[in-house]
Design an enzyme around this catalytic site. Structure first.
Site, short mmCIF file in Angstrom:
data_model
loop_
_atom_site.label_atom_id
_atom_site.label_comp_id
_atom_site.label_asym_id
_atom_site.label_seq_id
_atom_site.Cartn_x
_atom_site.Cartn_y
_atom_site.Cartn_z
N TYR B 436 46.78 38.63 34.41
CA TYR B 436 46.96 40.09 34.60
C TYR B 436 48.20 40.41 35.42
O TYR B 436 48.81 39.55 36.00
CB TYR B 436 45.71 40.79 35.08
CG TYR B 436 45.02 40.39 36.37
CD1 TYR B 436 45.59 39.57 37.33
CD2 TYR B 436 43.73 40.90 36.64
CE1 TYR B 436 44.91 39.27 38.50
CE2 TYR B 436 43.05 40.60 37.81
CZ TYR B 436 43.65 39.79 38.73
OH TYR B 436 42.99 39.49 39.89
N GLU B 437 48.59 41.68 35.35
CA GLU B 437 49.89 42.12 35.92
C GLU B 437 51.06 41.35 35.30
O GLU B 437 52.09 41.17 35.93
CB GLU B 437 49.91 41.96 37.45
CG GLU B 437 48.97 42.88 38.20
CD GLU B 437 49.33 44.36 38.07
OE1 GLU B 437 50.51 44.67 37.85
OE2 GLU B 437 48.42 45.19 38.18
N GLY B 438 50.91 40.96 34.06
CA GLY B 438 51.97 40.21 33.37
C GLY B 438 51.76 38.72 33.51
O GLY B 438 51.74 38.20 34.63
#
Lengths: 594, 594
Positions: B436-438
């Site tokens: 998550y968050e890239g």
């Protein structure tokens, strides 16, 4: 979740084109009748069973887990039925001795079968898998009566077996186990103690369970030289009376949730000595290699299963455009397989799955020799190769298999973390492979300490000679240069590193402990480099001859190139870390935290 | 499971002795009043809360998970009460603006607090954590009325917030989202669409939830330039009416099971535009660094939490004797910490936890500057450093944090796989941090593509200059030689590698994609080497001056040595893999499997 599809083309490539098993089997009196058609027919039967019976109950088994109620263990929906079918198809007795009703097929064919059942459903495969240990123990050390009573039932699959080693305070260090065996007037023993982590210790899939239990006789010497083996059936053969062994609870685990991991309480249970008193560990060591290769296989299964799931997703999932311009301009984004970073993950999985497959199958051909040859010399050579390569296969393949399983999650992005997709289950199921049958650290010590340094490098040289011979045979082949040159250099470096560690370890044995894990990983990468070079050679020869499916062989060569270019450089780091030695690891226990 | 103990000594070392935060805060008009005593008092309050309220409900939360019934989400036992206490203690509003009732403390102090709550219980910490995004968005882009209505409640913790970005077909590629916003006569919008993976999207801990939603206006341009931000409250402020947003289901995940990950259905829900139309992604990018540093922190938490558990076990658990002779002859075996391979695992965890702590805290001092300075030049410098180092921190620290979590399981052997011990939960909880968050891959492309190559290396040089200055300042210090020499060499090599990739990428942009992940990992190891050298310098100066607890500083120097000797050589592999380039990754999709 992606449906498992047995990679038959690659399995057949390894068996027929690389290992040439037909000739290999012909050379072994016990297996001389096993031909290519029989191999393929067994593989196809196994593929269908794994795909149709086991794969569909893999995720549901994980969600449901095993039930436990007052000593009774219930396996998840469909497990019992799949086991019945497995027995009915005779798949469990493939490699078991003909005398006890087995099919007497070579262990290497059994391992190919296990790859398929294991990739489709590792938890399920643990149940028949555990029987092998008991079968091997009884076959090698049982009296004729014990074989008659137990072996036939275990081979047919009507009964299953376990190996009861671990106690809560004693895992790797079996010398300190406490379970006791009291001799009885009738020649039997009363077994008392508690064993933990007993896979398939209790379940509802078979009518009886035969435990092979490590325990101490009253007069046993301390340590590893005072351990004996006992057979303890759940129900007494003949009378059918319930024996004094009971499952106390099952573990709640990270993964392989459908495999019952049992605490087994032996409360004056009736047991029968198997093998000579106080020689239990020696008897067990005979099969330790087989069990460890079986666990190495879990790394291959993880890489293969996760690769299959990730590849499907990477071709379907759309996100971003390729940096070199749209590849699917008609869609709102490109499939993620266009991105080199995604292909790097997929190729890493592929390289470990296919390289690992050859490593495990190849090792199993040495087991074939041990079981099927009549030449003491051949057996000695095979045994030496097994001894050296088994800890490498077990530790290295489970480590890189776990890496590959994690790459599968990564390809799925956030979806990889969601249970529905099945990718995270492979990570959870595989994590235990780095622990059981001896952790990575224990294997590394076995490799460097017992196998390499204690033999003054003899076992290592056995193998580096094989690699050297391969390199020498192919050094004139221009197309093989990109593989042979680095492989030959590593093969020489391997010996040099070993010498350097050996010198340091002479003045301080902890130097071996400090180097062990990096040495093992280094050895794994080099061993797999040899295997990939070998596969590349076979593929290039086929391409040169214009035989078979060129696309398949080209992909094989390309994957070998990927392995040499993008994986093998990891050895550089391991060499430098090994050479850094013990010094920076010498921190006193109280200095770790304040 | 090991009870969490906040590592206050090390946190204070980083804040006071390395970063010298008191002077740093004094230099920033907004934070000039924050002195050492205030910092320590906040840390101690946070430590007590994390240890006594959050750690005890970490494992039970994992076992219980979140409940879901017809749109209603129930958090596990104790979560609601802990949240109420958190709000009561004012811990959620530490770094929030004073104007909205926050305490106006520096972000770097907030991150230290988040480390403690996060290590004790990451799932729980997600709920207040998600409010930060909403608070930052409204504080920066909200109208005075929006601030009045929403911000005060979010800062006090009475309400919580979410960020609704992802849709099932659109994760990293936000340009293809489909959620729509229809303008209404009263100036509001009707929001329709389905968002997935919405952390804290629904729960029972606060009286209202404020969603920040990415959606498209009817006339919006395609792609990333047609996305706007909307505020969508669960209950309408004032009327209290239930808005048309409902949780459709919660995900069943590998970990962070006590954190509700929601599918959110917006069915003509009333929303309010926040920030300019079609500039939604620009508005969000402002906080992306903060969110990513917050995720980087999860890697630190994993390493610290797993290290604490593993260290306790390694001192207790007995197995085998030391290769150099018994260390605890009175016991039946030695504690496993005597084995170098175990210490290698523990020191790796320790090096990543403490090095990662400094990386995250240090990055947060740049956020302090961005929020607390009045100098445009200072802010520009801080922003440039943040831009360069954030993708490194996010990807590298989550990767090595996950590695460290796995080492914790490994130290426990088979017991590490059992849920009761808590070690495998850290692995499961942490796995998502790499997604998550890239994902790691997205961060790597951001670093190499956007930050390094697109600025012609300017952002990289900003940082390598800092490292160069450090090396130059310490090159005359004999005790620092073992750190400064390799660091200076790597710092130069970093630029050289970048040049080589840049040249290749000019002719084929996919070369950047092929190098990105290894380049990111390389950058992470070098960045952490700088931080470890920095800590070693501080510790050596204290030792030379005879100040403080010598044992603490000696251990710090020793851990730096371990990092340089046993971890940093990994860069060697990455360099060679980078230089191998794209070629071996160029496999056609159809050639991956047959």
């Amino acid at each position: 979740m992606a449906q498992y599809k047995a990679p038959l083309r690659d399995m057949q490539f390894v068996m027929h084109e690389v290992l040439n098993v037909e000739n290999h089997y012909k050379s072994l009196p016990h297996f001389a009748e096993v031909d290519r058609d029989l191999v393929n027919s067994v593989l196809e039967t196994g593929a269908q069973f794994a795909e149709n019976e086991l794969s569909p109950i893999n995720r549901s088994g994980d969600e449901e887990g095993c039930g436990f109620d007052d000593g009774v263990v219930t396996t998840p929906k469909g497990f019992k039925e799949a086991y019945a079918k497995f027995v009915e198809l005779g798949l469990g007795s493939l490699a078991a001795p003909v005398e006890q009703g087995g099919q007497g097929l070579p262990p290497s064919l059994g391992i190919a079968m296990s790859e398929m059942t294991g990739t489709a459903n590792w938890s399920w495969s643990m149940y028949p898998g555990l029987s092998h240990g008991a079968i091997n123990t009884i076959a090698a050390h049982g009296t004729p009566e014990q074989k008659e009573t137990y072996l036939t039932k275990l081979v047919s699959g009507e009964w299953t077996g376990t190996m009861c080693l671990t106690e809560s305070h004693a895992g790797s260090d079996l010398g300190i186990i406490r379970t006791k065996a009291e001799p009885q007037a009738d020649g039997s023993y009363k077994i008392s103690g508690t064993k933990i982590f007993i896979s398939a210790g209790e379940h509802d899939m078979a009518e009886n369970i035969v435990h092979v239990v490590l325990a101490r006789l009253p007069d046993a010497p301390k340590g590893t030289k005072g351990i004996s083996l006992f057979l303890v059936p759940k129900f007494m053969p003949g009378s059918g009376e319930r024996n004094g062994v009971k499952c106390g609870s099952i573990e709640h685990k990270m993964g392989i949730k459908a495999s019952a991991t049992c605490v087994m309480n032996f409360d004056g249970a009736t047991g029968f000595l198997i093998g000579p008193p106080n020689k239990g560990l020696n008897c067990m060591f005979t099969f330790m290699n087989t069990a460890r290769v079986g666990t190495a296989l879990q790394g291959v299964c993880a890489a293969e299963g996760s690769f299959q799931g990730a590849l499907t997703y990477a071709k379907d999932r759309l996100a971003m455009r390729s940096l070199t311009g749209p590849k699917a301009p008609e869609k709102e984004a490109d499939p993620i397989i266009v991105h080199p970073a995604v292909r790097q993950l997929l190729l890493t999985q592929k390289a470990f799955a296919e390289g690992g497959r050859l490593m495990v199958y190849w090792l199993s051909t040495f087991t074939d020799v041990l079981e099927g040859s009549e030449s003491a010399e051949e057996k000695k050579t095979a045994d030496d190769m097994m001894s050296m390569l088994t800890p490498i296969a077990k530790a290295f393949l489970t480590e890189v298999g776990y890496e590959a399983a994690n790459h599968g999650v990564q390809v799925y992005g956030g979806h990889g973390f969601i249970r529905e997709w099945g990718m995270e289950q492979i990570v959870r199921d595989t994590r235990i492979a780095l622990l059981y049958e001896g952790t990575t650290q224990i294997q590394a010590l076995d490799l460097l300490g017992r196998k390499v340094l204690q033999t003054q490098g003899a076992l290592l040289r056995n193998f580096t000679k094989v690699v050297h011979k391969f390199c020498a045979a192919n050094e004139g082949d221009a197309q093989m240069g990109e593989f042979v040159r680095p492989l030959a250099a590593l093969n020489k470096e391997w010996g040099d590193i070993t010498m350097r560690i050996g010198m340091k370890a002479m003045s301080n044995p902890d130097e071996a402990g400090a180097a062990a894990v990096d040495y093992m990983m280094y050895s794994g990468y080099v061993t797999m480099a040899y295997l990939w070079a070998w596969m590349a050679k076979v593929a290039q020869d086929k391409l040169a001859a214009g035989e078979g499916d060129a696309a398949f062989y080209k992909a094989k060569v390309q994957t070998a190139q990927f392995y040499f270019k993008k994986i093998l450089p990891r050895t550089k780091a391991h060499v430098e870390i090994i050479d850094a030695g013990l010094e920076s690891l010498n921190m006193a226990p109280e200095a770790f935290a304040f």
